[in-house]
Design a protein around this motif. Structure first.
Motif, PDB file in Angstrom:
ATOM      1  N   PRO A 166      62.827  41.301  81.058  1.00 39.47           N
ATOM      2  CA  PRO A 166      64.340  41.815  80.476  1.00 39.47           C
ATOM      3  C   PRO A 166      65.021  40.742  81.375  1.00 39.47           C
ATOM      4  O   PRO A 166      65.178  40.581  81.694  1.00 39.47           O
ATOM      5  CB  PRO A 166      64.495  43.329  81.171  1.00 39.47           C
ATOM      6  CG  PRO A 166      62.853  43.828  81.379  1.00 39.47           C
ATOM      7  CD  PRO A 166      62.633  42.144  82.235  1.00 39.47           C
ATOM      8  N   GLU A 167      66.221  40.203  79.448  1.00 39.29           N
ATOM      9  CA  GLU A 167      66.954  39.488  80.225  1.00 39.29           C
ATOM     10  C   GLU A 167      68.458  40.032  81.063  1.00 39.29           C
ATOM     11  O   GLU A 167      68.746  38.929  81.735  1.00 39.29           O
ATOM     12  CB  GLU A 167      68.051  39.436  78.341  1.00 39.29           C
ATOM     13  CG  GLU A 167      66.820  39.226  77.523  1.00 39.29           C
ATOM     14  CD  GLU A 167      66.795  36.915  77.287  1.00 39.29           C
ATOM     15  OE1 GLU A 167      67.165  36.816  78.407  1.00 39.29           O
ATOM     16  OE2 GLU A 167      65.957  36.887  77.108  1.00 39.29           O
ATOM     17  N   ILE A 172      64.657  35.268  86.767  1.00 40.77           N
ATOM     18  CA  ILE A 172      63.881  35.172  85.692  1.00 40.77           C
ATOM     19  C   ILE A 172      63.614  35.848  83.968  1.00 40.77           C
ATOM     20  O   ILE A 172      62.875  35.827  83.963  1.00 40.77           O
ATOM     21  CB  ILE A 172      63.167  36.160  86.677  1.00 40.77           C
ATOM     22  CG1 ILE A 172      63.594  37.310  87.011  1.00 40.77           C
ATOM     23  CG2 ILE A 172      62.762  34.516  87.737  1.00 40.77           C
ATOM     24  CD1 ILE A 172      62.242  38.037  87.879  1.00 40.77           C
ATOM     25  N   GLY A 173      64.889  36.338  84.160  1.00 42.51           N
ATOM     26  CA  GLY A 173      65.221  37.350  82.926  1.00 42.51           C
ATOM     27  C   GLY A 173      64.954  36.046  81.288  1.00 42.51           C
ATOM     28  O   GLY A 173      65.711  34.880  81.322  1.00 42.51           O
ATOM     29  N   GLY A 174      63.809  37.122  80.493  1.00 45.56           N
ATOM     30  CA  GLY A 174      63.633  35.887  79.463  1.00 45.56           C
ATOM     31  C   GLY A 174      62.675  34.744  79.871  1.00 45.56           C
ATOM     32  O   GLY A 174      62.406  34.924  78.557  1.00 45.56           O
ATOM     33  N   LYS A 175      62.392  34.935  80.687  1.00 46.19           N
ATOM     34  CA  LYS A 175      60.859  34.209  81.345  1.00 46.19           C
ATOM     35  C   LYS A 175      59.538  34.774  81.149  1.00 46.19           C
ATOM     36  O   LYS A 175      59.200  35.829  81.045  1.00 46.19           O
ATOM     37  CB  LYS A 175      60.665  33.491  83.007  1.00 46.19           C
ATOM     38  CG  LYS A 175      62.589  32.198  82.786  1.00 46.19           C
ATOM     39  CD  LYS A 175      61.840  32.116  84.314  1.00 46.19           C
ATOM     40  CE  LYS A 175      63.429  31.223  83.779  1.00 46.19           C
ATOM     41  NZ  LYS A 175      63.091  30.540  85.821  1.00 46.19           N
TER      42      LYS A 175
END
Length: 214
Positions: A166-167, A172-175
């Motif tokens: 999750p963004e 790590i958001g969006g990965k």
């Protein structure tokens, strides 16, 4: 000790037969889908630790192999000393799996460089491990690397599902990624399963026979 030896020999044979087959029938990087979206055979060579992890160059490689041999010798001594004390299968089976897995991978690291004519080698100029083209036709002992500089053959790949973080999660958001991404082998599996079993059943594994009667 006979039960541990029998289990270990079976695991080592399965591990080595599977590695010899993949090494001599697949090109490096070649894959074969066994179960769509779930299980693949992927031929990769790992110069370092379990599940594709690496450790330094030639010095790190040799140090790791020597360390593994020390652990195997110590582990064999430990089992010989304690197998008559802790007779439960909760100890014997996990111990045999761990010992077999460690021995299976150290065979690759120690001797595959001498047995096969092609394999992943360390390039001193670029300071990285480099693969090769073509396919190994047989184990003719022509050799591609000195003793203790062979690479471990991995082939089991279970890409269970893809995911995207999750963004809102920092860093790590969006990965995106894949679970389970590492490619491994039978020996890695034996070590992992043995370790988990020993951890889960440690109280029963290290219980003396007399205590079981109480």
């Amino acid at each position: 000790m006979k039960k541990i030896g029998l289990i270990a020999i079976i695991i080592i044979l399965i591990d080595q037969i599977s590695k010899f087959y993949i090494k001599t029938n697949f090109q490096l990087g070649e894959s074969l889908t066994v179960i769509p979206d779930w299980f693949q055979l992927v031929f990769v060579e790992n110069p370092g630790m379990a599940y594709g992890m690496q450790m330094g160059g030639i010095f790190g490689k040799i140090a790791l192999v020597v360390f593994r041999w020390v652990l195997i010798i110590w582990g064999t001594w430990f089992l010989t000393k304690n197998v008559k004390i802790y007779t439960s299968n909760y100890f014997i089976i996990p111990a045999a799996l761990i010992l077999a897995g460690a021995f299976g991978n150290v065979i690759d690291s120690s001797f595959y460089g001498l047995i096969f004519d092609s394999g992943t080698t360390y390039n001193e100029e670029f300071e990285q491990w480099q693969g090769y083209f073509g396919q190994v036709s047989k184990a003719d002992f022509s050799g591609y690397a000195p003793l203790f500089q062979g690479t471990v053959v991995d082939m089991l790949h279970f890409p269970l599902f893809d995911y995207t973080w999750p963004e809102f999660i920092p860093m790590i958001g969006g990965k995106s990624g894949t679970f389970f991404a590492p490619v491994f082998n039978i020996a890695d599996s034996a070590i992992t399963v043995g370790g988990i079993l020993l951890l889960l059943f440690k109280d029963r594994a290290f219980t003396l026979p007399s205590q079981n009667l109480n």
